[in-house]
Design a protein around this motif. Structure first.
Motif, short mmCIF file in Angstrom:
data_model
loop_
_atom_site.label_atom_id
_atom_site.label_comp_id
_atom_site.label_asym_id
_atom_site.label_seq_id
_atom_site.Cartn_x
_atom_site.Cartn_y
_atom_site.Cartn_z
N MET A 31 51.35 25.93 35.76
CA MET A 31 51.19 27.31 35.30
C MET A 31 50.01 27.44 34.34
O MET A 31 49.58 26.45 33.74
CB MET A 31 52.46 27.76 34.56
N THR A 32 49.51 28.65 34.20
CA THR A 32 48.55 28.99 33.15
C THR A 32 49.06 30.23 32.42
O THR A 32 50.00 30.89 32.87
CB THR A 32 47.14 29.28 33.71
N ASN A 33 48.42 30.57 31.32
CA ASN A 33 48.89 31.71 30.52
C ASN A 33 48.29 33.04 30.97
O ASN A 33 48.28 34.01 30.21
CB ASN A 33 48.62 31.48 29.03
N THR A 34 47.79 33.11 32.20
CA THR A 34 47.39 34.38 32.81
C THR A 34 48.16 34.54 34.12
O THR A 34 48.35 33.55 34.84
CB THR A 34 45.88 34.42 33.08
N PRO A 35 48.59 35.77 34.44
CA PRO A 35 49.46 35.94 35.62
C PRO A 35 48.75 35.96 36.96
O PRO A 35 49.40 36.00 38.00
CB PRO A 35 50.13 37.30 35.35
N ALA A 36 47.40 35.94 36.95
CA ALA A 36 46.67 35.99 38.22
C ALA A 36 45.44 35.09 38.15
O ALA A 36 44.93 34.77 37.08
CB ALA A 36 46.26 37.42 38.56
N PHE A 37 44.95 34.69 39.32
CA PHE A 37 43.80 33.81 39.45
C PHE A 37 42.56 34.67 39.68
O PHE A 37 42.66 35.86 39.93
CB PHE A 37 44.03 32.84 40.61
N PHE A 38 41.37 34.06 39.60
CA PHE A 38 40.14 34.82 39.80
C PHE A 38 39.53 34.59 41.18
O PHE A 38 38.40 35.02 41.43
CB PHE A 38 39.11 34.52 38.71
N ASN A 39 40.24 33.94 42.09
CA ASN A 39 39.85 33.85 43.50
C ASN A 39 41.01 34.32 44.36
O ASN A 39 42.17 34.00 44.08
CB ASN A 39 39.47 32.43 43.89
N ARG A 40 40.70 35.05 45.44
CA ARG A 40 41.78 35.59 46.28
C ARG A 40 42.40 34.51 47.17
O ARG A 40 43.60 34.45 47.33
CB ARG A 40 41.23 36.70 47.18
N ASN A 41 41.56 33.66 47.76
CA ASN A 41 42.04 32.74 48.79
C ASN A 41 41.14 31.50 48.81
O ASN A 41 40.24 31.36 47.98
CB ASN A 41 42.07 33.42 50.15
N ILE A 42 41.38 30.62 49.76
CA ILE A 42 40.65 29.35 49.81
C ILE A 42 39.17 29.58 50.08
O ILE A 42 38.32 28.83 49.60
CB ILE A 42 41.25 28.41 50.88
N PHE A 43 38.80 30.63 50.80
CA PHE A 43 37.40 30.86 51.11
C PHE A 43 36.63 31.29 49.86
O PHE A 43 35.52 30.81 49.60
CB PHE A 43 37.28 31.90 52.23
N ASP A 44 37.22 32.18 49.07
CA ASP A 44 36.61 32.53 47.78
C ASP A 44 36.50 31.30 46.89
O ASP A 44 35.48 31.06 46.23
CB ASP A 44 37.45 33.59 47.06
N TYR A 45 37.58 30.53 46.84
CA TYR A 45 37.65 29.35 45.98
C TYR A 45 36.57 28.34 46.35
O TYR A 45 35.87 27.80 45.46
CB TYR A 45 39.04 28.74 46.11
N ALA A 46 36.41 28.07 47.64
CA ALA A 46 35.43 27.08 48.08
C ALA A 46 34.01 27.53 47.72
O ALA A 46 33.19 26.72 47.26
CB ALA A 46 35.55 26.85 49.59
N GLU A 47 33.71 28.81 47.90
CA GLU A 47 32.38 29.31 47.55
C GLU A 47 32.15 29.25 46.04
O GLU A 47 31.07 28.84 45.58
CB GLU A 47 32.22 30.75 48.05
N ASN A 48 33.14 29.66 45.27
CA ASN A 48 33.02 29.62 43.82
C ASN A 48 32.81 28.18 43.33
O ASN A 48 32.01 27.92 42.42
CB ASN A 48 34.27 30.23 43.19
#
Length: 455
Positions: free
Chosen positions: A170-187
Motif C-alpha cells: 500500500m501507499t498513502n495515496t488512494p490512486a496511482f499515476f498510471n492507468r494501466n501497464i501501457f502507461d506504466y511501461a512508457e513512463n
C-alpha cells in the motif's frame, strides 16, 4: 513473433523466463532456488502487446535501479536498492488478527478463520528511487508480510517459506499515476533516463496527461509527521472469493501522535527516529479495511483496470475485517536494517481465493519478481522468505519475543482502591495507588518503588 522478441531481448526473471509459447529455457541457478518457468505455466492470459510492455517495464526498472545506485551509493552504501521505495523508514514486527465478526462473503484466503491471529512484518518506506531526507515530499509506503498462513500459494514461483506468506502492498495515496501497464511501461522508459516529467507533459512530441499529472503531484507532494498516523491504500483492485475489492489500513480510533506533530527536530531520518521513540514504550494499531466493488457499479465508476481511479466511499464504504497491532519494540539495529533491505514484497504472494486484478497487477507479478532477483544478484545476497519474527544472530538463541520491549510490573502489585470505596465493617483500607486510606501510597513511575505520601 513475441517469443522471438523476448528471447532476443534476453529477458529473464531470475528463475522465470518470459517465453509466451516456447519451452522453458535453462537458466543458471537463482538465489530463489526455483526452476525455470515460461509465462504459459503461470496460468495467466497475457496478450502479446501486454507482455511486450511488461518486458519493457522490466528493462526500465533494472535501468532505474542501476542509475539510482550511482546516485545513492557514494553516501548510503554500495548496494543496489529497489527501483521504488528505496528508503526504508523501518521494518517492524506486528500481529495481524482477523476480526471475529468478519462478513461471510469475505471469509476467504487468510480471512477464512475469524479470530485467527498471524505474525507479520511491516516495511514502512519513502517512495522515491533515491534516498532523500524524510522531510521531502514523497509517497509513503506500508507493506505487510503476513506469515505462516498455511494456505495454497497463488504464485508458486515466488519464494514462500515453509508455510506460505501473504503480502499486502500500500501507499498513502488512494490512486496511482498510471492507468494501466501501457502507461506504466512508457513512463518507466522516461524514468530510466532520470526524466520524471516527460511522460506527463511534452511539447514535442506533443503529450499531455492532466489527470495522471495531478495524481503524480498528489503522490510526490506528501509530507507526514509519522508513518504510524497515515492511512494507506492498495490503489489497485483484487479478488477475494467472488468479491472485487480494494483494501486499506487506517490508524485505530484513539491513536494519538500529538508529540510527533509537535516535534520540530526534523532531521534527514526523523520518521525512523520518531517511530523508534514511540515504539520504545508504546504500541501502534491499524484497522485493516476492505472496500467491495458496489453491486451493479458501472466500469466508469469503479473500473478494474484504471489505476488512477478512486472508488467512491459514498458508493461503497470501507469495512473493517482485521486489526494490525504493532507492539513496543526495538527495530533500529544493523541486523534488522539489513533484513529490511533484503526482504521482498510482491502483490502475488498470496494464498487461497485471492487474485490481483488488472493489467498493472498482472505486470507486478513479473516485474517485481524480476527486479527483486536483479537486486539480490547484484548484491550477491541469498533471499530467504521470513517465517517468524526471528533475525538470526551468530551464536545467540532466537526467542519468540526477540526485539520486543516487554516490561514486567513489580511484584506484588500495589493494592488500589477507588477513593469512594468504604468497607461495610467501617475498617480502614490501605490504598497504595493514591486512593482511599489514611496511609496513602503511590507508585514511582520510573522505579516501581512505593513511596508514602501525605494524606
Amino acid at each position: 513473433m513475441i517469443s522471438r522478441f523476448l528471447l532476443a531481448a534476453g529477458v529473464a526473471l531470475g528463475p522465470l523466463t518470459l517465453t509466451a509459447h516456447e519451452q522453458p529455457q535453462a537458466l543458471a541457478p537463482s538465489p530463489t532456488g526455483l526452476e525455470s518457468l515460461d509465462v504459459d505455466t503461470l496460468g495467466m492470459d497475457i496478450p502479446d502487446d501486454e507482455l511486450e510492455a511488461i518486458v519493457s517495464a522490466i528493462q526500465s526498472a533494472r535501468a532505474i535501479s542501476t542509475a539510482a545506485h550511482k546516485l545513492n551509493s557514494p553516501r548510503y552504501g554500495n548496494h543496489y536498492r529497489r527501483d521504488a521505495h528505496a528508503k526504508a523508514t523501518g521494518c517492524v514486527r506486528a500481529e495481524f488478527e482477523i476480526n471475529g465478526d468478519i462478513p461471510s462473503r469475505f471469509q476467504h484466503s487468510i480471512f477464512s478463520e475469524p479470530g485467527r491471529s498471524y505474525r507479520a512484518w511491516i516495511r514502512f518506506s519513502n517512495g522515491d528511487m533515491q534516498v532523500q531526507p524524510d522531510g521531502h515530499g514523497d509517497a509513503r509506503g506500508m507493506a505487510i508480510k503476513v506469515m505462516d498462513t498455511g494456505g495454497a500459494p497463488i504464485a508458486p514461483e515466488l519464494p514462500q517459506g515453509e508455510s506460505a506468506n501473504q503480502d499486502f502492498i500500500m501507499t498513502n495515496t488512494p490512486a496511482f499515476f498510471n492507468r494501466n501497464i501501457f502507461d506504466y511501461a512508457e513512463n518507466m522508459q522516461h524514468l530510466a533516463k532520470m526524466d520524471r516529467s516527460a511522460w506527463f507533459f511534452s511539447l514535442w512530441p506533443p503529450r499531455l496527461h492532466p489527470k495522471e499529472m495531478w495524481r503524480a503531484y498528489q503522490t510526490v507532494s506528501s509530507t507526514i509527521d509519522t508513518p504510524l498516523a497515515e492511512q494507506y491504500f492498495s490503489m489497485l483492485p483484487y479478488r477475494l472469493g467472488k468479491s472485487a475489492i480494494k483494501f486499506s489500513t487506517r490508524p485505530c480510533a484513539g491513536s494519538d501522535f500529538t508529540d510527533a506533530r509537535a516535534n520540530t527536530q526534523r532531521g534527514d531520518n526523523y520518521l525512523t527516529e520518531q517511530m523508534a521513540q514511540v515504539l520504545d514504550s508504546k504500541s501502534a494499531c491499524f484497522d485493516f479495511l476492505l472496500q467491495p466493488r458496489a453491486s451493479g457499479a458501472a466500469e466508469s465508476e469503479m473500473p478494474l483496470d484504471d489505476g488512477t481511479a478512486i472508488w467512491k466511499e459514498s458508493m461503497s464504504p470501507f469495512i473493517p475485517v482485521a486489526r494490525v497491532y504493532i507492539p513496543p519494540q526495538d527495530f533500529a539495529s544493523e541486523g534488522q536494517d539489513a533484513f529490511c533491505e533484503n526482504i521482498s514484497m510482491n502483490p502475488w504472494r498470496g494464498v487461497g481465493e485471492w487474485e490481483p486484478l488488472g493489467s498493472l497487477n498482472r505486470a507486478r507479478r513479473l516485474v517485481y519478481h524480476a527486479v527483486s532477483d536483479f537486486r539480490h544478484r547484484k548484491n550477491d545476497t541469498h533471499y530467504q522468505e521470513p517465517e517468524n519474527w526471528c533475525i538470526p544472530k551468530p551464536g545467540a538463541p532466537c526467542p519468540g519475543s526477540q526485539g520486543l520491549n516487554i516490561r514486567k510490573p513489580r511484584w506484588p502489585l500495589p493494592r488500589c482502591f477507588d477513593q469512594h470505596f468504604r468497607p461495610k465493617n467501617g475498617s480502614e483500607v490501605n490504598s497504595q495507588c493514591g486512593g482511599y486510606g489514611m496511609d496513602t501510597r503511590s507508585l514511582d513511575d520510573t522505579t516501581g518503588d512505593a513511596r508514602a505520601t501525605a494524606t
